[in-house]
Design a protein around this motif. Structure first.
Motif, PDB file in Angstrom:
ATOM      1  N   ASP A  61      23.861 -27.883  27.954  1.00 37.15           N
ATOM      2  CA  ASP A  61      23.081 -26.918  27.166  1.00 37.15           C
ATOM      3  C   ASP A  61      23.495 -26.877  25.698  1.00 37.15           C
ATOM      4  N   LYS A  88      23.638 -27.868  22.113  1.00 40.24           N
ATOM      5  CA  LYS A  88      22.731 -28.702  21.328  1.00 40.24           C
ATOM      6  C   LYS A  88      23.441 -29.479  20.228  1.00 40.24           C
ATOM      7  N   GLU A  89      24.495 -28.844  19.652  1.00 39.54           N
ATOM      8  CA  GLU A  89      25.139 -29.474  18.500  1.00 39.54           C
ATOM      9  C   GLU A  89      25.988 -30.662  18.922  1.00 39.54           C
TER      10      GLU A  89
END
Lengths: 356, 389
Positions: free
Chosen positions: B118, B120-121
């Motif tokens: 989960d 995103k970065e």
């Protein structure tokens, strides 16, 4: 730990049982902690010798003549020339709790340099529940600063009553003779700041040097066996009591704790003398341990005495083939219960026995 | 009745265990030395010692000359660095401060970093490490840990302690009141049966946490300022048949022996990212303990400690995790009574049998358990597939 609440004194509910053959000088160091309590001194060895008790202690003292007089023919179950005779003190006490200590055990210091009040820690252990049904990884959850960890079932968090508090020793560790011979200089310097419940179904080697128990809950199981004069083994008294006690505690849903408090054990016994005493026990143990690990008691046994008599029957049935000693021991176990019930008729609570 | 050991063999067995701590053997009578080097010790210990470059020269022609060159080395268990993987789950993108804090301990080993799907970065990881990064995974290890100080105030090497735990025997069949008898300065106590003193292999090492202990949400919500400040200087073997709550925060295990048992399986409906919002590791731990008990492997608990930092809100998590707490009540009696067949001789076999029992005994009452059992079966299939490649 800073900020921990003090335990109640329980000085009219607890007796301190001390077996001795030499003298009681060690009591001077314990005076600040022991003076409020009643002592029961069991004098082993030559009854004509006078054991000097330091001034100011309230005590009753029993030598071999007293034991013979009080128990008559049943006195045969009490060992002679072995500290196992201390269990006579448990039988004759009228209190709810017993603390027993050896006369070569002194006050230890914790890592902060403070004197450890061993008796107070034992009382805390006995007054808080045990947790034998599920292991708590943070040890005793009832201690200040601890709790049950995530995953510990909530239905088990009330715990069970604590029957035994088994303390440990700094300095001279409680090793058997072969280990003493190989490591004569090893000293226990590690202070492990934990109390924990020994899980149900697990047995352990109980040491009588620094031990407390709830006499009402488990007293009759604390028979220290036949050791010493005229017997083929020694130094297995406390262990025998520990194995019987643990099986019965597991059956009656009671807890056994081990860990704090520490005392300072000062005297290293002669390993060659020990070897002679333990020699047979070392072999017999290999049969005794599986016996206790598989011993089951019928659910009709609901009192300690019933459980103990049942165990005595099992000992006679299964261990006699190891050595005739076990037949004698099984009989002595029954004699012990008879003597216990005679001296402790149910519902009868008397104050301290007369001091000598 | 077993053949009783001779006194000489008892003494030699005890000496062998403690051999590496004796630096001077000149006091030992020759006939005992011969027994040690030519008899018992030779096959088990001596060859290993010679190979590790600790003893310079030994001849066995009438006299034995032994010079212990490097006594320090003799007491170390020889574990190669490339036999250890350190697995880290990354739930935040910037791992710089964490990795730098652990650099002294981690730099020798291979790291497996698993990125939260989960997240995103991009992950920020400092250089100089030997690592593999995985971005697809089910494993959820908590980041936000740092090393702690022991009772002497020295920075503890948690990895080294776990390795020590895993490479020294465990003692699950009889309780030693002086805790781990294989630690420095301690031993088996009087009354410990001699036949059990060689111990069994340790499969799992469970460490603990200072500062924020692994309490559940209700406990932490009730005692928001509770911090674990007690450093208990002990490792002990959790006895056979005793169940314990396994915390996934700080564990190490022998992957060859019990890897399949460290399984992902039990997800709550409202499973969250914080440790308070999951009981997956608790389920796994009970499976792993049943497997270890059956395969006669040990599970140790105690040192090492890690220092756990604050994250999340216990009260918020309380709203999610109550379901897990309830479910745990049902599974404990199951795990305490489940027995595996003699045919189960590997961890894979054991997990398969546990899964079947779960389906049969727990699955009917609650579909969550049925699902867990399915995942366990899938996991074993996957495990065998991956390992056979």
């Amino acid at each position: 730990m800073a900020g921990e609440r003090a335990a109640p004194l329980l000085n009219d509910e607890l007796d301190i049982v001390i077996p001795t053959i030499r003298n009681l000088d060690f009591l001077e160091m314990w005076r600040p902690f022991f003076e409020p309590y009643h002592l029961i001194i069991v004098q082993d060895g030559d009854p004509s010798k006078t054991i000097k008790v330091p001034e100011g202690f309230d005590y009753e003292l029993y030598n071999r003549n007293d034991i013979n007089r009080i128990l008559g023919p049943k006195a045969s179950c009490i060992s002679f020339k072995d500290s196992a005779c201390r269990c006579f003190g448990y039988m004759v006490s009228k209190k709810k709790y017993i603390f027993t200590i050896d006369d070569d055990c002194f006050v230890a210091k914790n890592p902060s340099g403070e004197d450890i009040n061993a008796l107070e820690q034992h009382i805390k252990n006995l007054l808080s529940p045990s947790t034998p049904h599920f292991f708590n990884t943070l040890y005793d959850p009832y201690r200040d600063g601890a709790d049950f960890v995530r995953g510990y079932p909530f239905s088990l968090r009330e715990g069970v009553p604590t029957a035994v508090s088994h303390g440990l020793w700094l300095n001279i560790p409680d090793y058997d003779a072969p280990t003493q011979l190989v490591k004569p200089r090893e000293r226990n310097t590690r202070y492990v700041d934990a109390v924990l419940t020994i899980p149900k179904g697990t047995i352990f080697p109980m040491c009588g040097m620094n031990l407390a128990f709830n006499r009402d809950l488990i007293g009759p199981a604390m028979y220290f066996g036949l050791m010493g004069d005229g017997q083929p083994i020694g130094r297995y008294d406390d262990m025998w009591a520990g194995w019987c006690t643990k099986v019965i505690c597991d059956h009656l849903n009671l807890g056994v704790k081990t860990g704090l408090p520490y005392i300072w054990h000062s005297k290293a016994s002669n390993p060659f003398v020990n070897l002679k005493k333990e020699y047979k026990g070392i072999y017999w143990q290999e049969e005794i341990i599986p016996f206790f690990q598989s011993a089951t008691l019928p659910k009709e046994c609901t009192t300690v005495q019933q459980c103990y008599i049942e165990l005595a029957k099992l000992v006679k049935a299964k261990l006699s083939s190891v050595d005739p000693y076990f037949t004698k021991l099984a009989d002595a176990m029954v004699t012990w219960i008879e003597a216990w019930d005679e001296l402790n008729p149910s519902g009868d609570k008397l104050p301290n026995g007369a001091a000598k | 009745m077993r053949n009783p050991p001779t006194l000489l063999s008892l003494a030699i067995d005890s000496a062998v265990i403690n051999f590496c701590r004796i630096s001077d053997l000149s006091f030992v009578p020759e006939h005992i030395l011969l027994e040690l080097f030519v008899g018992k010790v030779f096959l088990r210990f001596f060859i290993k010692v010679v190979q590790s470059d600790c003893i310079r020269d030994v001849t066995a022609t009438g006299t034995i000359e032994v010079e212990i060159v490097n006594p320090e080395r003799m007491s170390q268990v020889i574990i190669k660095d490339d036999e250890v993987d350190i697995v880290i789950g990354a739930l935040q993108s910037d791992l710089t401060s964490f990795m730098e804090a652990w650099r002294p301990m981690f730099s020798r080993f291979h790291l497996i970093i698993v990125k939260d799907p989960d997240l995103k970065e991009e992950l920020k990881i400092p250089g100089g490490f030997n690592l593999n990064l995985y971005t697809k995974s089910d494993m959820d290890k908590v980041v936000g840990l740092s090393s702690t100080k022991d009772s002497k105030g020295e920075l503890t090497d948690a990895v080294a302690q776990h390795i020590t735990n895993l490479t020294t025997p465990a003692t699950p069949f009889f309780f030693n009141t002086l805790y781990d008898p294989f630690s420095e300065g301690t031993d088996f106590v009087r009354g410990y049966p001699f036949s059990l003193r060689s111990g069994v292999e340790c499969g799992l090492s469970c460490g603990l946490w200072l500062n924020l202990a692994d309490y559940d949400a209700p406990t932490q919500a009730l005692k928001p300022s509770a911090r674990n400040s007690r450093y208990v200087d002990a490792v002990l073997t959790v006895p056979a048949r005793a169940m314990l709550p396994l915390s996934g925060i700080n564990i190490a295990f022998n992957n060859e022996l019990i890897g399949p048992a460290l399984l992902p399986a039990f997800r709550l409906a409202k499973e969250g990212k914080f440790r308070w919002e999951t009981v997956e590791d608790i389920w796994t731990g009970m499976c792993a303990k049943v497997v270890c008990d059956h395969l006669r492997l040990g599970v140790k608990s105690g040192l090492p400690y890690v220092w756990r930092q604050e994250r999340g809100s216990a009260v918020e998590s309380l709203k999610k995790e109550w379901e897990g707490v309830q479910l745990m009540e049902e599974v404990v009696p199951f795990f305490q009574s489940v027995r595996l067949s003699e045919a189960a001789v590997t961890a894979e076999d054991c997990v398969a049998e546990i899964a079947a029992s779960v389906t049969e005994q727990l699955g009917r009452a609650n579909p969550m358990f049925a699902r867990a059992a399915e995942i366990m079966v899938e996991w074993i299939k996957l495990w065998k597939q991956v390992r056979s490649q």
